[in-house]
Structure formats: structure tokens, C-alpha cells
Design a protein around this motif. Structure first.
Motif, PDB file in Angstrom:
ATOM      1  N   ASP B  85       0.606  -1.068  -0.119  1.00 30.03           N
ATOM      2  CA  ASP B  85       0.145  -0.074  -0.225  1.00 30.03           C
ATOM      3  C   ASP B  85       0.968   1.277   0.047  1.00 30.03           C
ATOM      4  O   ASP B  85       0.581   2.182  -0.806  1.00 30.03           O
ATOM      5  N   LEU B  89       1.200   4.346  -2.687  1.00 32.05           N
ATOM      6  CA  LEU B  89       1.015   5.655  -2.461  1.00 32.05           C
ATOM      7  C   LEU B  89       2.299   6.517  -3.080  1.00 32.05           C
ATOM      8  O   LEU B  89       1.916   7.647  -3.538  1.00 32.05           O
ATOM      9  N   ALA B 260      -1.333  12.877   3.069  1.00 32.52           N
ATOM     10  CA  ALA B 260      -1.026  11.369   3.340  1.00 32.52           C
ATOM     11  C   ALA B 260       0.158  11.263   4.529  1.00 32.52           C
ATOM     12  O   ALA B 260      -0.084  10.385   5.305  1.00 32.52           O
ATOM     13  N   THR B 263      -1.924  11.710   7.609  1.00 37.28           N
ATOM     14  CA  THR B 263      -3.085  11.041   8.087  1.00 37.28           C
ATOM     15  C   THR B 263      -2.798   9.389   7.865  1.00 37.28           C
ATOM     16  O   THR B 263      -3.519   8.744   8.342  1.00 37.28           O
ATOM     17  N   ARG B 264      -1.791   9.085   6.793  1.00 35.28           N
ATOM     18  CA  ARG B 264      -1.821   7.640   6.827  1.00 35.28           C
ATOM     19  C   ARG B 264      -0.515   7.162   7.218  1.00 35.28           C
ATOM     20  O   ARG B 264       0.423   6.775   6.387  1.00 35.28           O
ATOM     21  N   GLU B 265      -0.492   6.837   8.553  1.00 35.92           N
ATOM     22  CA  GLU B 265       0.749   6.697   9.123  1.00 35.92           C
ATOM     23  C   GLU B 265       1.538   5.166   8.763  1.00 35.92           C
ATOM     24  O   GLU B 265       2.683   5.161   8.466  1.00 35.92           O
ATOM     25  N   GLU B 266       0.521   4.422   8.189  1.00 34.41           N
ATOM     26  CA  GLU B 266       0.962   2.839   7.912  1.00 34.41           C
ATOM     27  C   GLU B 266       1.666   3.052   6.541  1.00 34.41           C
ATOM     28  O   GLU B 266       2.603   2.440   6.321  1.00 34.41           O
ATOM     29  N   GLU B 267       1.270   4.009   5.511  1.00 35.39           N
ATOM     30  CA  GLU B 267       1.594   3.985   4.474  1.00 35.39           C
ATOM     31  C   GLU B 267       2.689   5.145   4.018  1.00 35.39           C
ATOM     32  O   GLU B 267       3.289   5.180   3.025  1.00 35.39           O
ATOM     33  N   ARG B 268       2.962   5.852   4.908  1.00 33.99           N
ATOM     34  CA  ARG B 268       3.621   7.275   4.782  1.00 33.99           C
ATOM     35  C   ARG B 268       5.197   7.074   4.306  1.00 33.99           C
ATOM     36  O   ARG B 268       5.702   7.744   3.674  1.00 33.99           O
TER      37      ARG B 268
END
Lengths: 349, 542, 319
Positions: B85, B89, B260, B263-268
Motif C-alpha cells: 500500500d 501511495l 498523506a 493521516t496515513r501513518e501506515e503508508e507514509r
């Protein structure tokens, strides 16, 4: 909900936009000369060897629409390209529609300012133009020398070919299959014939000059191709091949194939070249190329200036011969065309 | 394959059919790949001809391998193995930057050479003022009868856009007559950059749930646009163009990446890929420049993109054709989008089930199959011969292409509208909404992504069409950009065709035509990928 | 049906408010525009083509030169220079392009459809489908250039007798171009085959191969057939690829003779482009022949589209 935020958004945008104008009043401002004339993005190399009378003094602007023959098209674009560099305010639009299509569908209805043609205008076309109050002004812009080519190893044609021999080879009537059918002294080998398609102006002119309009017509069992490149390749590849094409292509490939000297009206065998075509010695296979400005359009200064520019550069070897591959006008012809043009411009004003 | 035995004989049939099955499967796969692989090979060839990668110095390759290829591959491989993921991104950000750069480059062309910023601004204000008035009127919806509102709306828009000649100037005229105006780049920075800044600000305010953060982000966005424009004045690049590109490409991409990251800690971690790609290419370009390694002698270069036709292939450029394609696209979109969506709405939401409706239905699917060259004849015959329009203008080119793609827009919009669940409509009707209110508030917003995807794909078709433009007499060569609807127009595919047919010399074949093809394909791939990304997003949401 | 009734009930009261009427008529006009377009195409082609034929020209008030409608429809020589307008010379070239592209696109398209609908994983589909769409999205003039510059020389290595302009390479690119059309419509038809049929097949011990070829393809046959016709109609109307790559010399060739595919010829669409751009002499008659060819082209593609629609309707009714 969504529409609500949208409203807020657009209202806020509007506020920002209008306040932006206010803020701008304090920031970088310029005097408004209405329309925002940004300088052209032109640049780069110098144009031809022109000393055009129209440039410098005043910025010309307006559009010039040109249609017509695809044969003259490269010459028109070469002129337009150079003119444009000096007069970036003039928009020149050039379209290839064929000589006849250009007259009938674009020029005579008053859609275009110039029509290029690889033949003189016909009576019916003049009538059509006259009905719409368009007066074509015939200007010769260059000469195209049709060149008959054979393989480099071909030594039997000797001095050259006569018009009658060309007629025999290319007409549908006799349609000889071997060289010995044309001349019993020539080898008994099959003739391979290459030429342009029947949609090309070169084909048309070849019929007019060699085979004759009323005659049996051009033979159809030949390798017809849209591209002169393939004619050169075909003739280069076969010892017993013959073909014809515009001089421009031959001049780029003088090592690959040999041009056939053709007997002219004085009985001399003449090889095509810039000099022989210019002097008129190379006939009957050289043909004049024209452009027809509408006298009504010449009343507009930018059109008249471009027409003058074209005529002034029509003797340029650099543009006409080297870049496009046609034979430039001689000085006398140029003067004649300039006089004709200037008279038309005067009459138009 | 297996040794023969009695039991094998019994299973013989199964064995045979399994082999057949495997062969069949691979045959099918081969068949599926045939077209794709052929096209890929052709693309490699044309890209090779246009970009000539083999002409670059070995040093150039070495530098870019070290700064760009190696790090990108490493980071990409790492992400692929650990966090797909995040990889997506990262790729999305890189793709977004590429597409927005292309798009804002197009917008920059519009502002620099087609419609000067002041004129655009004047029309924008001319539209905004009556729009604001109409919004205001909606507040008092109940007080004013509907017909009066419609009449008033029409009158306001007409007055502000056209004025009354001789008595009262239209708003655009008034704006253009202001004696002292900001310079062009200031207008662009404030208006275009301002709008982008507001959007960015709202985005950040939302994700951080903090107005202050939004204001800060908005101001930063505006400042970035302004800085880009100002830097143009020192580097000699057109500041207006820089402001557009900054506001249209850099700021939105940075904002998206920033959002991103928050907000998107997993994917940053995926943003690392974007950073490596962008940083690597910049660093590589810098080193190559300093060390003096020559890059490939690409025919697709800045000169090709920014100059007009020339008799020599080396100097020929695509600029007027690019501008022409942009203007045509705007015209086509403006005509085909409302008409196509309108027709789709009628057929899906309003049309009674009768013979006439079925006739329209069959008729549209037939129109989708009419050859494009016949549409060209339609344009030539109707617009030029009967309506007496001049040949080859933006207006009739756009109108002809719009008619051409209209059936495609209608069909894809219908599909999108049909996919809106019936429950939602009924819920809307149940709340007392009228049909129009249901269409406006429920159906169209729900179907919008689908409609947009279909329209973008259809526009992609229109941008590649050549035959209709030839039919309506578009010029083969022009030197300036069209600036009005009545200017003559060329387009990218038409220019490529002209080069390959009218200048059939070896030079144009090996230089200008491949370069033109590559640019055209790049634009199309960008449009297609936007459509595909939109569709995937839309499909995964619903 | 019942939801329609419900809607009618719910919206009856407001149906006649001015706003509803206004929006409704706007949407209706949008839809009606498509009918206007069709009528304009037919009217334009018929009236302009009528000016071309000796039989009908007097009705249109055209004097000047005309051509015999019989010679037009049955003649095999197309020579504008000699005022010979035998459309069959152009039709033969178009037919050859159609046959050539069909040989490529129909089997490959159906195979692609079977693969996508029966074999491919969801992930493979999500990559392959957009990739196939790109095949259809590449501008046709680009395909023509590919055929002329890369494919013809490549064929020339194997078949040295091939012309610079030839039907073969033009058919190949047209074939590649229409693969996605065959594939996507056929795949829709195959996906519409109920799963019960497949299950029944597997239940009988059939393999995937048997189910695909013995059950799914026959059940989807009408859809596949309709995709063929639609794709071929697209091939017939294809313009720029054949204009660039197929040649410019009108010739009546025998479509059943493989060697004639190595020659160049002039398909109908390319002839139309040539009439507007080539350097032919003579305006009027040649110009009007443009609309006569256009009419023939329109009628052929229209008939094919209608057949395809009809066949597709039938299969939709089947399930």
C-alpha cells in the motif's frame, strides 16, 4: 451536506478572488494597454536573404489563409516560416487541398487569401471566382523539373530519350514489356516502371507533357507509389528500371540513380539541372508552379506584405532550390511578377 | 510424460484433456498478450527513434544509474516486499506530479499565449458576479416565483457578460479597461494560486480539524506559488507559466503528499519512493550538468515542444498543434459534457418506455459506430457548406469532434447513472423531492465519478482523431496559436500526419514524426491513467 | 416495472411545475440531438451524393458533369484523372483490410475474452483490461505510422516482394486496434452466461477446457457474433491507419488471392482523405464523389451495426 460546504467554499473563493484584485493594486502593477500584448516567443535563426520592405516600421497583424496544391505546399511553408519570424503578429495557416480543390472549395468561395497551384487556373475556376467577386492574380513562384531516372548501370539509352520514346514507354496504347520493344537495339529485358500515383500532380503533368491529354492515357501496369523515395529505391534496385519524379528528389539522390537527358524542342538532349530548367532549355518536362493571391485580400497590408516577401525571395537559391528543391525564378521573371503584384495591390487599394 | 502403465491407460482421457487444457490456457494467455506485447515493442521502437537513448555519454548513464535508478529500485523493492500500500501511495504521488505537470503545462500555454490572464480574469469576474447574484436569489427561493427567477438569472448573466452595446459595458470590458492592472504573473499567482491555496487550506483544516493549520497551509501554498513566479524573473523563465505550474502541479502534489504523511501513518513510508524519484532525478541532472556529460540527443526536447513548424525537421516543433489540441479539447468538453450527460439523464431518469425512446436508444448505439470520417463529412457539409462557417476553425473542429464523441459520452454516462442504486432515488422521492431535485442532489453526484471517467476516455478518443479535422479543412501547418473560437486550428495528430505525408523526406520520418508520436502518446497515456485511477477509486468505494 | 410505478406516484404532483418542465425539456433536447445528428448525416449524404449521379443530379438542380450510378456501383476502375469512378476498386481494398484484420482480431479477441472471463485471476484482469483499452486508445494515425515505418520493413525481411504501402501491414494494425472491441463485448457476453451452466458442466466431470469451449462459448455465441460485426464495421470505417499505410493507388484486387495483400491499394476511407488533400486536378465531380463514397460507407456500417444490435438483443433476451 456536501452542497452546503460547496457553497461555503465557492463563496470563500469569491471573496478571495475579489480581495486578490484589491491586494494586487498595491503589489506589482503595470499600465494596462488593453489586451495584454505579450512579445512573441519567436527567436532562433535568421530568415532567408530578404530585405523585405514591410518589416521594422510597423507591427503587422492578421491572418493569412493559404490552400491549394501539395506540390507548392513545401515552398509556401518555407516562405511563411521565414516571414513569420520577422512578423510574429501575422498568423499564416497553410493547407494542402490540391490545386483544383483549393480553387473550388476554398479560394473562389472567399475562404482563403492565396491558392497554390501546380497548373494555371482554368476558365471554369475563374468564372466561379468571378461570381463571388474574387480576382485571382497569377504569380509564378518557381519551376519544377520533372526528371526521368534510370539505373546507374544503364548504358544503352545513350544520349538520352526522345519524347516519342517516353510516350511509347509510358502510354497505355503500346505498353511495351521489354526495352527491345521500344528500340530493337536495346536489350531484350523487361522494363520495370516506377512512377507517382494518379492522385499526384506530377502524374498529371507527365500526361500533359508527354502522353497527351487526348491520347490513350498513362499505362496502369506500373509500380505506383505515393512517395518519391520509393521510386528512387525501385530504380536503384533494378538495372532495367525507369521512373519519373520531381527534380527535388533526384537532386538529393544524384549518386543513386542517373537522370535521363530528354530531347527538347530544338532537338538537343538536355539533362535536368537548375541551370537548364531556368534557361528554358530543359523542356518539355519543366513546369511552372503558381500561387494566386486574391486581389481583394491584397488590400490588407499584411497579405500584400507577405505576397511581396514571397516574390522578393523567389530567386533565393537557398530557400527555393536547397530547402524545397524547385528551380528559383530568374531576375527578369521576378521583376515581372513583382510589377504584376504591385499593380494588383495598387488596384486593390 | 509419465511412464506407461495400465492405470495410465484408464486415466488416458483425463491426461490428454489435462495437457490440452494446459496448452489451451497458455494459448489463450498468448493471445491476450499478443496485442499488448506488439504495441509495447512498437512503443519501444518509436521511443528509441524519438529519444535516441544510445546517443548519451556513458557517464550520463552512470550518473543517473547511481542517483536515480539504483535508489529507486532499492526503495521500490523494499516497499514491494514490506508494504504494498505504501508503494502504491508513492507511485501515486509520482504519477500525480507527472500528470499535473503535463496538465498545468497545458494551462500555462493557455494563459501565456491564448487567453491573457487579464482577459481570463475579466471573464471569471464576469461569471462570478452574476453567479453570486443567483446564489443570493436562491436564498429567497420561496419569495420569487420560479419563472421570474429563471428570467432574472438569464438577464443577469447576459448583462454582465455582454452588456448593452453602446449604453452599458459588460463586466469583462470594464475589467479590461481598468487603467492600472497587476502584471500577468501577479494576477495568476493571486487568482489561480489563491484558489489552489483555499482548496489546500480547507483540506488541511479538515484533516487536522484545526482552522489555524488550514490557514497556515493555505498561506504557505500561496507563498510557494508566488516564490515560483518571482524565481522566474531571475532565471528568465516566463513567470506566468511558472506560477501556473507551481499552483497546478507542485502545490497540489506537495499538499497531497503532506496530507498523506499526516493521516496515513501506515503508508507514509511510501513517500520515500517519491522523494527518491524526484530527488534522484534532480541531483542526477545537476551532476550531469556540472560534469558536462551529454544526455541523449532526443528529438523530443524543449525546442520541439515550444517552437512551430519548420521546413527542416531538426527545427520543427509541435507548439501550435499542442495549443490547438488544448483549445479543441476545451471546446469539445464544453459541448459534449453537458449535452451527453443531459441525454443520459433523460434516457435513464425521464424517458417513458415508448417507441420514440427505443428509437433514440438504437440510434445512439448506431451513431457510436459511424466512422469518424463520416462525422468529418457532416462537419464539412453542415457547418461549412450549409451554415457558411469558415473552414478549419476551433469552433467547427470542436463541434464536429463533440458530435463524434457524444454517443460514447452518453453511453458511459448512462451506465454510471444506471449504477446508482434505486433505493437512493426512492429515498429522495420519499422525502418529497421532485424528479429534478433527485437528479441534481442524488443521481448526478453519485454517478459523477463514473461520468467523469467516461468523458475523459471519450476526450482521449477525440484528441487522437485526425480524419474529421482533415475533412473540415483544418490547416496542415500554422505558426501561431489559435486565440479565438474563430481562429484556424491544427492538432497534434494532424501535425504528425502532415509531417508524414506532406514532408515525406527521410528527415521528417526519423525525427519529427516519432517525436510527435511520443508526445501524443504521452498525453493519451496520462489521460487514460487518470481515468483508470478514477475508476478504480470509484469502484473500490462503491 | 413496479419501481417505475412507485416513482410515477411519488413524483406525479410536481411533474408539471415550471422548473420540472424546463429541466425535463432541456434533457429531452439533449437526447433528441442524437436524432437530429442522424437525420443530418443521412440528409447530407443523400442530397450531396445525389448531385454526383447523372440520374439524380437534375433533381438537385446541378448541371455540369455527373457520373452514372451503375458505373459507380459496378465499375472496378477508380481513376479520377480519367473521370472513372468505379467504387468497387475502393470496396475491394476495404474488404481486404477487413478480411486481414478479421483474421487477426477475431480469434485473438475471442481467445482474450475466454481468458479474461474464465481463466484470469481478478488481479490479472485488473491489469490486462486497462492495457487492452490502451490498444484501442492509441490514435489511428499513430498506428498507420507504426505500420509504415516498423511493420512493413519487418515483413519485408520475410517477404521481400512487399510494397512500401501494402494492405498486409495496414490490416495488421487495424486488427490489433479492434482486438479490444471483440474482447470486451465477447467477454460481457461470456460473463452473462449463468454460473449454473458452468457448474452443471463441472458436475458432469468436464474440465475447464471443456466448459469454456463446450458450454460458455456456445452459450455466448450470439454476443460473440455481435462483437465480430461491430469490430469489422469499425475496421471498415477506420481511416487514418489505412490512409498512411495502405497506399494511394486505387486498384481492383482479388481479396482471395494472398499475394494481393502485399500490394498497396486505396480503401474507401483513404480515398475520401485523398480527395480532400491530394493534388488531383478538377474540382466539382471529384469533390462530389466524396459524398457518394461517404454514403456507401455509411450504409455499409449502418447495416452492420443494426445486425449487430439485433443479434445482441436476442442474446440478452435469452437469459
Amino acid at each position: 451536506m456536501t452542497s452546503n460546504t460547496d457553497d461555503v467554499l465557492s463563496r470563500r473563493k469569491f471573496l478571495i478572488a475579489s480581495s486578490a484584485v484589491g491586494v494586487a493594486g498595491l503589489a506589482g502593477c503595470t499600465e494596462n494597454n488593453s489586451g495584454g500584448s505579450e512579445g512573441g516567443d519567436s527567436g532562433g535563426s535568421e530568415g532567408g536573404d530578404s530585405d523585405s520592405s514591410g518589416d521594422g516600421s510597423e507591427e503587422l497583424s492578421g491572418a493569412i489563409d493559404i490552400a491549394g496544391s501539395s506540390t507548392v505546399f513545401p515552398l509556401a511553408t518555407a516562405m511563411a516560416e521565414r516571414f513569420q519570424k520577422e512578423n510574429s503578429g501575422v498568423n499564416i495557416n497553410i493547407q494542402s487541398t490540391g490545386s483544383g480543390g483549393g480553387f473550388a472549395n476554398y479560394f473562389c468561395p472567399g475562404d482563403t487569401d492565396f491558392n497554390n497551384a501546380s497548373r494555371p487556373i482554368k476558365g471554369e475556376e475563374e468564372d466561379q471566382c468571378a461570381n463571388n467577386d474574387i480576382t485571382p492574380v497569377e504569380l509564378k513562384v518557381a519551376t519544377d523539373a520533372l526528371t526521368v531516372i534510370v539505373n546507374n548501370d544503364n548504358d544503352f539509352i545513350g544520349e538520352g530519350l526522345t519524347v516519342e520514346q517516353l510516350q511509347t514507354i509510358f502510354s497505355a496504347e503500346e505498353a511495351p514489356t521489354t526495352w527491345s520493344d521500344v528500340n530493337s537495339e536495346w536489350p531484350d529485358e523487361e522494363i520495370e516502371i516506377f512512377g507517382p500515383t494518379d492522385a499526384s500532380g506530377t502524374y498529371d503533368y507527365f500526361i500533359e507533357a508527354i502522353i497527351g491529354e487526348e491520347g490513350p492515357g498513362h499505362r496502369q501496369d506500373y509500380s505506383a507509389t505515393e512517395q518519391d523515395r520509393t521510386i528512387v529505391q525501385g530504380v536503384e534496385g533494378s538495372e532495367y528500371a525507369i521512373g519519373y519524379l520531381g527534380f527535388a528528389y533526384y537532386s538529393e539522390n544524384t549518386d543513386s540513380v542517373q537522370a535521363v537527358p530528354v530531347e527538347n524542342d530544338e532537338g538537343n538532349y538536355v539533362e535536368p539541372s537548375l541551370d537548364t530548367a531556368l534557361s528554358g532549355e530543359y523542356n518539355p518536362l519543366s513546369r511552372p508552379l503558381f500561387t494566386y493571391p486574391a486581389q481583394e485580400s491584397l488590400a490588407e497590408e499584411h497579405v500584400a506584405t507577405f505576397a511581396r516577401y514571397w516574390m522578393e525571395n523567389s530567386t533565393s537559391k537557398e530557400i527555393v532550390a536547397d530547402e524545397v528543391g524547385y528551380v528559383p525564378l530568374g531576375d527578369d521573371e521576378q521583376q515581372e511578377m513583382l510589377d504584376k503584384l504591385n499593380a494588383a495591390i495598387e488596384e486593390a487599394n | 510424460m509419465a511412464t506407461q502403465s495400465d492405470t495410465d491407460q484408464i486415466q488416458g482421457f483425463g491426461q490428454v484433456s489435462r495437457t490440452t487444457g494446459v496448452i489451451f490456457r497458455y494459448l489463450l494467455m498468448g493471445a491476450t498478450m499478443f496485442g499488448i506485447v506488439t504495441l509495447a515493442i512498437l512503443l519501444v521502437y518509436v521511443a528509441n527513434d524519438a529519444i535516441q537513448p544510445l546517443t548519451a555519454d556513458a557517464g550520463w548513464y552512470l550518473v543517473f544509474f547511481v542517483t536515480f535508478v539504483a535508489p529507486t529500485t532499492l526503495v521500490g523493492a523494499y516497499l514491494y516486499r514490506t508494504n504494498v500500500d505504501a508503494l502504491k501511495l508513492g507511485l501515486l504521488v509520482v504519477g500525480m506530479l507527472a500528470v499535473t505537470l503535463m496538465f498545468s503545462g497545458g494551462v500555462a500555454i493557455v494563459f501565456v499565449d491564448i487567453v491573457p490572464p487579464l482577459v481570463s480574469l475579466s471573464y471569471a469576474i464576469g461569471l462570478l458576479v452574476p453567479f453570486a447574484a443567483v446564489v443570493l436569489m436562491t436564498k429567497y427561493e420561496d419569495a420569487i416565483p420560479f419563472t421570474a427567477r429563471v428570467a432574472a438569472t438569464g438577464a443577469i448573466f447576459f448583462l454582465s457578460l455582454f452588456g448593452i452595446p453602446g449604453y452599458y459595458h459588460s463586466i469583462p470590458e470594464m475589467v479590461q479597461k481598468i487603467p492600472v492592472v497587476p502584471t500577468e504573473w501577479v494576477i495568476i499567482t493571486l487568482v489561480f494560486g489563491g484558489v489552489v491555496a483555499v482548496v489546500v487550506g480547507q483540506y488541511f483544516a479538515r484533516i487536522r480539524e484545526n482552522t489555524r493549520a488550514g490557514v497556515v497551509a493555505g498561506v504557505a501554498a500561496l507563498a510557494a506559488t508566488g516564490a515560483a513566479a518571482v524565481s522566474g524573473m531571475f532565471t528568465g523563465v516566463n513567470p506566468t507559466a511558472l506560477a501556473v505550474v507551481a499552483a497546478g502541479a507542485f502545490v497540489p502534489t506537495a499538499a497531497y503528499a503532506g496530507g498523506a504523511a499526516l493521516t496515513r501513518e501506515e503508508e507514509r513510508i511510501g513517500l520515500l519512493l517519491a522523494a527518491v524519484v524526484i530527488g534522484g532525478s534532480l541531483v542526477g541532472a545537476g551532476i550531469v550538468d556540472v560534469l558536462g556529460f551529454a544526455g541523449p540527443q532526443s528529438w523530443v526536447d524543449w525546442q520541439f515542444l515550444t517552437s512551430s513548424h519548420s521546413g527542416t525537421a531538426e527545427n520543427a516543433g509541435l507548439y501550435p498543434a499542442i495549443g490547438g489540441s488544448i483549445l479543441l479539447m476545451v471546446t469539445v468538453a464544453a459541448l459534449s459534457f453537458p449535452l451527453g450527460v443531459g441525454a443520459a439523464v433523460y434516457l435513464e431518469e425521464y424517458a417513458p418506455d415508448n417507441v420514440f425512446t427505443r428509437f433514440i436508444d438504437v440510434n445512439i448505439s448506431n451513431l457510436a459506430g459511424v466512422p469518424s470520417v463520416v462525422y468529418g463529412l457532416l462537419g464539412l457539409g453542415v457547418f461549412v457548406t450549409y451554415l457558411g462557417q469558415p473552414t478549419g476553425t476551433v469552433l467547427i473542429g470542436g463541434a464536429t469532434l463533440a458530435l463524434l464523441i457524444l454517443p460514447i459520452v452518453i453511453i458511459s454516462s448512462r451506465e454510471a447513472i444506471r449504477s446508482v442504486p434505486q433505493d437512493m432515488r426512492q429515498a429522495s422521492y420519499g422525502m418529497g423531492a421532485t424528479r429534478w431535485q433527485t437528479v441534481k442532489n442524488v443521481v448526478l453526484p453519485e454517478a459523477f465519478p463514473g461520468i467523469l471517467t467516461g468523458t475523459i476516455l471519450a476526450l482521449g478518443r477525440a484528441i487522437g482523431e485526425t480524419a474529421p479535422l482533415i475533412m473540415i479543412g483544418a490547416p496542415n501547418v500554422l505558426f501561431n496559436l489559435p486565440t479565438e473560437l474563430s481562429s484556424k486550428v491544427s492538432a497534434m495528430p494532424l501535425q504528425v500526419y502532415a509531417w508524414s505525408s506532406l514532408f515525406a523526406s527521410e528527415d521528417f520520418y526519423t525525427k519529427a514524426v516519432p517525436a510527435g508520436v511520443v508526445v501524443l502518446l504521452a498525453v493519451l497515456l496520462a489521460m487514460n491513467s487518470v481515468a483508470i485511477v478514477l475508476r478504480n477509486k470509484f469502484e473500490s468505494e462503491s | 416495472m413496479s419501481t417505475d410505478d412507485l416513482e410515477t406516484d411519488l413524483t406525479r404532483k410536481t411533474e408539471n411545475s415550471p422548473r420540472e418542465l424546463l429541466t425535463r425539456s432541456f434533457f429531452f433536447l439533449c437526447a433528441a440531438l442524437s436524432v437530429v445528428t442522424t437525420i443530418s448525416i443521412v440528409a447530407l449524404l443523400v442530397t450531396e451524393a445525389a448531385k454526383f449521379f447523372t440520374l439524380t443530379a437534375p433533381l438537385m438542380g446541378v448541371t455540369g458533369e455527373t457520373a452514372s450510378i451503375v458505373d459507380f456501383l459496378t465499375g472496378t476502375t477508380w481513376q479520377i484523372h480519367n473521370k472513372e469512378f468505379g467504387v468497387l476498386a475502393l470496396v475491394s481494398a476495404t474488404l481486404m483490410i477487413t478480411i486481414g484484420s478479421a483474421i487477426i482480431a477475431l480469434p485473438l479477441g475471442v481467445a482474450t475474452a475466454i481468458y479474461l472471463s474464465e481463466y484470469a485471476s481478478k488481479q490479472a484482469r485488473s491489469v490486462l483490461k486497462p492495457a487492452l483499452e490502451i490498444l484501442a486508445g492509441v490514435p489511428t494515425v499513430v498506428y498507420g505510422f507504426f505500420a509504415l515505418i516498423y511493420i512493413t520493413p519487418a515483413i519485408g525481411v520475410v517477404l521481400p516482394g512487399i510494397g512500401t504501402f501494402n494492405i498486409l501491414s495496414a490490416s495488421i494494425v487495424v486488427g490489433i486496434m479492434i482486438i479490444p472491441m471483440v474482447a470486451s463485448i465477447s467477454e460481457d457476453a461470456m460473463s452473462a452466461v449463468p454460473d449454473d451452466l458452468r457448474q452443471a458442466g463441472y458436475g458432469m466431470g468436464a474440465t475447464k477446457f471443456d466448459v469454456s469451449t463446450g458450454i460458455v462459448v456456445p452459450a455466448a455465441l450470439s454476443g460473440i457474433f455481435s462483437s465480430f460485426i461491430l469490430a469489422l464495421s469499425r475496421a471498415i470505417g477506420e481511416t487514418m491507419a489505412v490512409t498512411v499505410a495502405a497506399g494511394a493507388q486505387a486498384k481492383f484486387l482479388n481479396p482471395l488471392d494472398p499475394s494481393s495483400y502485399l500490394e498497396g491499394a486505396l480503401p474507401m476511407t483513404a480515398a475520401m482523405v485523398q480527395l480532400l488533400t491530394g493534388d488531383i486536378t478538377g474540382g466539382g465531380l471529384a469533390y462530389r464523389s466524396l459524398f457518394a463514397i461517404g454514403l456507401v460507407l455509411f450504409v455499409i456500417t449502418l447495416i452492420m451495426n443494426i445486425i449487430s444490435d439485433y443479434v445482441a438483443q436476442r442474446y440478452r433476451e435469452a437469459y
